[in-house]
Design a protein around this motif. Sequence first.
Motif, PDB file in Angstrom:
ATOM      1  N   GLU A  68       0.767  -1.258   0.113  1.00 58.57           N
ATOM      2  CA  GLU A  68      -0.033   0.049   0.049  1.00 58.57           C
ATOM      3  C   GLU A  68       0.949   1.212   0.010  1.00 58.57           C
ATOM      4  O   GLU A  68       0.539   2.285  -0.714  1.00 58.57           O
ATOM      5  N   ILE A  69       1.942   1.156   0.647  1.00 63.57           N
ATOM      6  CA  ILE A  69       2.822   2.298   0.723  1.00 63.57           C
ATOM      7  C   ILE A  69       3.481   2.488  -0.988  1.00 63.57           C
ATOM      8  O   ILE A  69       3.435   3.845  -1.161  1.00 63.57           O
ATOM      9  N   GLU A  70       3.822   1.538  -1.325  1.00 62.49           N
ATOM     10  CA  GLU A  70       4.242   1.557  -2.812  1.00 62.49           C
ATOM     11  C   GLU A  70       3.254   1.936  -3.696  1.00 62.49           C
ATOM     12  O   GLU A  70       3.331   2.890  -4.425  1.00 62.49           O
TER      13      GLU A  70
ATOM     14  N   GLY B 280       9.785  -3.747   6.089  1.00 63.22           N
ATOM     15  CA  GLY B 280       9.668  -3.977   4.572  1.00 63.22           C
ATOM     16  C   GLY B 280      10.726  -3.863   3.486  1.00 63.22           C
ATOM     17  O   GLY B 280      11.891  -3.827   3.931  1.00 63.22           O
ATOM     18  N   GLY B 281      10.163  -3.385   2.223  1.00 68.18           N
ATOM     19  CA  GLY B 281      11.217  -3.242   1.194  1.00 68.18           C
ATOM     20  C   GLY B 281      11.784  -1.782   1.266  1.00 68.18           C
ATOM     21  O   GLY B 281      11.753  -0.984   2.102  1.00 68.18           O
ATOM     22  N   ASP B 282      12.130  -1.358   0.110  1.00 60.73           N
ATOM     23  CA  ASP B 282      12.717  -0.050  -0.186  1.00 60.73           C
ATOM     24  C   ASP B 282      11.887   0.877   0.131  1.00 60.73           C
ATOM     25  O   ASP B 282      12.506   1.906   0.926  1.00 60.73           O
ATOM     26  N   ALA B 283      10.789   1.090  -0.164  1.00 53.80           N
ATOM     27  CA  ALA B 283       9.858   2.162   0.245  1.00 53.80           C
ATOM     28  C   ALA B 283       9.514   2.256   1.634  1.00 53.80           C
ATOM     29  O   ALA B 283       9.925   3.389   2.306  1.00 53.80           O
ATOM     30  N   TRP B 284       9.225   1.116   2.189  1.00 50.99           N
ATOM     31  CA  TRP B 284       9.003   1.237   3.560  1.00 50.99           C
ATOM     32  C   TRP B 284      10.397   1.674   4.351  1.00 50.99           C
ATOM     33  O   TRP B 284      10.208   2.739   5.293  1.00 50.99           O
ATOM     34  N   LYS B 285      11.465   1.022   3.831  1.00 48.61           N
ATOM     35  CA  LYS B 285      12.966   1.472   4.680  1.00 48.61           C
ATOM     36  C   LYS B 285      13.195   2.997   4.544  1.00 48.61           C
ATOM     37  O   LYS B 285      13.413   3.783   5.327  1.00 48.61           O
TER      38      LYS B 285
END
Length: 115
Positions: free
Chosen positions: A17-19, A94-99
């Motif tokens: 959802e962030i992505e 999570g992944g890149d966006a989360w980080k």
Amino acid sequence: MAGFENYAQDTKDIELEIERKGIALGIDWTNEDAVRALAREALDFAGAAEKDKALDTNHLDYARLARLELFGLAGLMLRTMQESASAAGFESHGGDAWKAFARALWAEKKLRQPG
């Protein structure tokens, strides 16, 4: 004591959802300055929430709505990280966006703490 939580699935769902919100808003998660500005806006959001009560319900601002949802996701993201670390004993991320968003939020929060 916390009940059974599927932190791995929660993390994936929040990250997705962030992505999606990032795509809708044109956010480049590799642009540290832009993500830091977004983090500042997210941290300022609590005070700005009063303004949203006056939104014109006949005219939806979809970008504003996506931004507000992203800020809510930031809260879920941070809560998931906290709960998995304290209740389950492991770090969840999570992944890149989360980080990128989490790093920016923590950095901006740290700047706001006194001395």
